[in-house]
Design an enzyme around this catalytic site. Structure first.
Site, PDB file in Angstrom:
ATOM      1  N   CYS A 174      -3.676  -0.602  11.784  1.00 48.45           N
ATOM      2  CA  CYS A 174      -3.030   0.222  10.787  1.00 48.45           C
ATOM      3  C   CYS A 174      -2.028   1.286  11.595  1.00 48.45           C
ATOM      4  O   CYS A 174      -0.999   1.698  11.082  1.00 48.45           O
ATOM      5  CB  CYS A 174      -4.201   0.939  10.062  1.00 48.45           C
ATOM      6  N   ASP A 210       1.148   2.455   2.930  1.00 54.61           N
ATOM      7  CA  ASP A 210      -0.335   2.278   3.480  1.00 54.61           C
ATOM      8  C   ASP A 210      -0.607   0.960   3.580  1.00 54.61           C
ATOM      9  O   ASP A 210      -0.698   0.241   2.541  1.00 54.61           O
ATOM     10  CB  ASP A 210      -1.482   2.894   2.228  1.00 54.61           C
ATOM     11  N   HIS A 245      -8.681   4.898   9.385  1.00 54.24           N
ATOM     12  CA  HIS A 245      -7.599   4.123   8.901  1.00 54.24           C
ATOM     13  C   HIS A 245      -6.384   5.141   9.136  1.00 54.24           C
ATOM     14  O   HIS A 245      -6.229   6.366   8.871  1.00 54.24           O
ATOM     15  CB  HIS A 245      -7.621   4.006   7.479  1.00 54.24           C
ATOM     16  N   TRP A 246      -5.166   4.594   9.528  1.00 56.99           N
ATOM     17  CA  TRP A 246      -4.009   5.447   9.570  1.00 56.99           C
ATOM     18  C   TRP A 246      -3.146   5.230   8.309  1.00 56.99           C
ATOM     19  O   TRP A 246      -2.860   3.811   7.978  1.00 56.99           O
ATOM     20  CB  TRP A 246      -3.158   5.192  10.960  1.00 56.99           C
ATOM     21  N   TRP A 294      -7.968  -0.361  17.716  1.00 57.30           N
ATOM     22  CA  TRP A 294      -7.428   0.497  16.833  1.00 57.30           C
ATOM     23  C   TRP A 294      -6.700   1.658  17.614  1.00 57.30           C
ATOM     24  O   TRP A 294      -7.313   2.117  18.636  1.00 57.30           O
ATOM     25  CB  TRP A 294      -8.506   1.136  16.000  1.00 57.30           C
TER      26      TRP A 294
END
Length: 217
Positions: free
Chosen positions: A166, A122, A105-106, A29
């Site tokens: 993400c 998204d 989450h990005w 991540w």
């Protein structure tokens, strides 16, 4: 995720350490620093010819906008001249704490003056929609758009096939939305899981190239 280890690259306002680079070496991540670097590279290098019309707002400032009072947001954003930009990109995180680094989450929020719309990309459905709407509402008075005409669109985009890409989707979506707007390149199909996977290696190579250039100066 705090950065540790020796400095790899100092680029404009961004400092990357060995631990940041390591995030690009495997299925991990991405943290604030890597996304901030990509946004600064877009603004000061890749899309510098359009600097009068585009602004890239990194994770730390986006988080500040989301969690601060409206008056504080206005004072901070005034210096960025966002009302004169055609596109404003923001990296969104779902972290609701202003005292700790976190989130899971990005996603990408893009303000387009052309059609008075905040567009949310998204890679995990609508996971970050609430956070994106929060920021859009706070941004609206400072981007030259009348409230009555501002729209919010949850855009269809390629969905990630794992739990860690993400941040790379944010970077890839931002790059291709900007290319589409200013250079007329196709947007549909530009970002795929395969292209996102390749972006890890491309970003690592870019960072090492810039670091090598710094070493010879």
């Amino acid at each position: 995720m705090a950065s540790t280890g020796p400095t790899v690259l100092s680029y404009n306002n961004c400092l990357l350490r060995r631990s940041d680079l390591a995030l690009l070496e495997g299925p991990r991540w991405l943290n604030d620093q890597v996304i901030a670097f990509a946004f600064e590279y877009f603004e000061y290098d890749l899309f510098k010819d359009f600097s009068d019309d585009v602004s890239f707002i990194g994770p730390d400032i986006a988080q500040f906008i989301k969690l601060s009072q409206d008056a504080e947001v206005g004072m901070f954003l005034e210096s960025l001249n966002l009302a004169f930009k055609q596109l404003v990109f923001l990296a969104i995180n779902d972290n609701d704490s202003d005292t700790s680094v976190g989130g899971s989450h990005w996603s990408l929020l893009v303000c387009s003056r052309r059609d008075s719309t905040f567009r949310h990309y998204d890679s995990s459905g609508s996971f970050n929609e609430h956070a994106a709407r929060q920021i859009a509402m706070k941004m609206q008075p400072h981007v030259g758009l009348e409230k009555a005409h501002v729209m919010f669109a949850q855009e269809q985009c390629t969905q990630q096939e794992n739990c860690y890409d993400c941040g790379l989707f944010v970077i890839c979506n931002a790059e291709h939305v900007c290319k589409h707007h200013f250079q007329g390149t196709p947007l549909t199909g530009a970002v795929t899981q395969a292209s996102v996977t390749r972006k890890r290696g491309e970003l690592k190579e870019l960072i090492l190239q810039l670091a090598a250039q710094d070493d010879v100066k």
